[in-house]
Design a protein around this motif. Structure first.
Motif, short mmCIF file in Angstrom:
data_model
loop_
_atom_site.label_atom_id
_atom_site.label_comp_id
_atom_site.label_asym_id
_atom_site.label_seq_id
_atom_site.Cartn_x
_atom_site.Cartn_y
_atom_site.Cartn_z
N MET A 45 0.81 -1.18 0.00
CA MET A 45 0.00 0.00 0.00
C MET A 45 0.86 1.26 0.00
SD MET A 45 -3.18 0.93 2.22
CE MET A 45 -3.55 2.52 2.77
N LEU A 46 1.96 1.24 0.78
CA LEU A 46 2.87 2.37 0.81
C LEU A 46 3.54 2.56 -0.55
CD1 LEU A 46 4.11 4.57 2.54
CD2 LEU A 46 5.88 2.95 3.22
N ALA A 47 3.82 1.49 -1.20
CA ALA A 47 4.44 1.57 -2.52
C ALA A 47 3.49 2.21 -3.52
CB ALA A 47 4.85 0.18 -2.99
N THR A 48 2.21 1.92 -3.41
CA THR A 48 1.22 2.50 -4.31
C THR A 48 1.12 4.01 -4.10
OG1 THR A 48 -0.04 0.44 -4.13
CG2 THR A 48 -1.18 2.33 -5.07
N LEU A 49 1.17 4.44 -2.85
CA LEU A 49 1.12 5.88 -2.55
C LEU A 49 2.35 6.58 -3.08
CD1 LEU A 49 -0.37 6.25 1.02
CD2 LEU A 49 -0.92 7.66 -0.94
N VAL A 50 3.52 6.00 -2.88
CA VAL A 50 4.76 6.61 -3.37
C VAL A 50 4.72 6.69 -4.90
CG1 VAL A 50 7.26 6.24 -3.59
CG2 VAL A 50 6.13 5.94 -1.38
N GLN A 51 4.23 5.66 -5.55
CA GLN A 51 4.13 5.65 -7.00
C GLN A 51 3.15 6.72 -7.49
OE1 GLN A 51 2.86 1.93 -8.63
NE2 GLN A 51 3.26 2.54 -10.74
N ALA A 52 2.04 6.93 -6.76
CA ALA A 52 1.04 7.93 -7.17
C ALA A 52 1.61 9.34 -7.04
CB ALA A 52 -0.21 7.79 -6.31
N PHE A 53 2.39 9.61 -6.00
CA PHE A 53 2.93 10.95 -5.81
C PHE A 53 4.15 11.23 -6.68
CE2 PHE A 53 0.65 10.89 -1.63
CZ PHE A 53 -0.17 11.96 -1.90
N THR A 54 4.80 10.21 -7.17
CA THR A 54 5.99 10.42 -8.00
C THR A 54 5.71 10.21 -9.49
OG1 THR A 54 6.66 8.13 -7.62
CG2 THR A 54 7.58 9.81 -6.16
N SER A 55 4.49 9.97 -9.85
CA SER A 55 4.18 9.75 -11.27
C SER A 55 4.25 11.08 -12.03
CB SER A 55 2.80 9.11 -11.42
OG SER A 55 1.81 10.07 -11.14
N LEU A 70 1.90 12.41 -13.78
CA LEU A 70 0.64 13.14 -13.72
C LEU A 70 0.42 13.83 -12.37
CD1 LEU A 70 -1.78 10.63 -15.49
CD2 LEU A 70 -0.84 12.75 -16.40
N ALA A 71 1.21 13.50 -11.36
CA ALA A 71 1.00 14.06 -10.03
C ALA A 71 1.18 15.58 -10.02
CB ALA A 71 1.94 13.41 -9.02
N GLY A 72 2.16 16.10 -10.74
CA GLY A 72 2.42 17.54 -10.78
C GLY A 72 1.25 18.33 -11.38
N PRO A 73 0.83 18.00 -12.60
CA PRO A 73 -0.29 18.74 -13.19
C PRO A 73 -1.60 18.59 -12.42
CG PRO A 73 0.90 17.56 -14.89
CD PRO A 73 1.46 17.12 -13.58
N ILE A 74 -1.85 17.40 -11.90
CA ILE A 74 -3.08 17.20 -11.12
C ILE A 74 -3.02 18.03 -9.83
CG2 ILE A 74 -4.40 15.52 -9.77
CD1 ILE A 74 -3.77 13.47 -11.96
N GLY A 75 -1.89 18.03 -9.17
CA GLY A 75 -1.72 18.82 -7.95
C GLY A 75 -1.87 20.31 -8.22
N PHE A 76 -1.30 20.78 -9.34
CA PHE A 76 -1.41 22.18 -9.71
C PHE A 76 -2.87 22.56 -9.99
CE2 PHE A 76 -1.20 25.65 -12.88
CZ PHE A 76 -0.53 26.58 -12.09
N ALA A 77 -3.58 21.70 -10.72
CA ALA A 77 -4.99 21.97 -11.01
C ALA A 77 -5.81 21.98 -9.72
CB ALA A 77 -5.54 20.93 -11.97
#
Length: 125
Positions: A1-11, A13-20
């Motif tokens: 589960m921790l690996a999935t979270l790390v992967q989601a934040f480092t993908s 798409l994380a930057g543009p989604i976070g900015f939006a």
């Protein structure tokens, strides 16, 4: 589960989604601040209006109380003016005690009026 979270934040798409998401939250904050400012202005205007009405009704009630005090001493002749001047220098409790001691006609109305005025003022505080 921790690996999935790390992967989601480092993908990628994380930057543009976070900015939006940050832009949407910024817009919501601006709308909320604008609404709060308008509500505050409306409430301040209402408080000013109620304060003005309270002052007007307070003057009317003071005049009625003075009339009751004048009636307590036997009319509105020269003695009644002296009573009103002397009443202005004493506290409300002292005036109430003086009125209950003399028992003027219609005192019940004056007492009810004064207690209602006190109750209204307590709710405004």
């Amino acid at each position: 589960m921790l690996a999935t979270l790390v992967q989601a934040f480092t993908s990628r798409l994380a930057g543009p989604i976070g900015f939006a998401l940050a832009l949407v939250l910024c817009a919501l904050l601006a709308v909320t601040a604008n609404t709060a400012a308008r509500t505050e202005a409306t409430l301040r205007a209402r408080v000013a209006q109620l304060s003005e009405e309270n002052q007007k009704s307070g003057a009317v009630l003071q005049a009625r109380l003075a009339a009751c005090e004048g009636g307590a001493r036997g009319g509105s002749g020269g003695g009644g003016v002296a009573v009103r001047v002397a009443g202005a220098e004493t506290s409300a409790e002292a005036r109430a005690r003086r009125l209950t001691g003399s028992g003027p006609p219609g005192f019940d109305v004056c007492a009810r009026m004064e207690s209602a005025d006190r109750a209204v003022l307590e709710t405004l505080r």
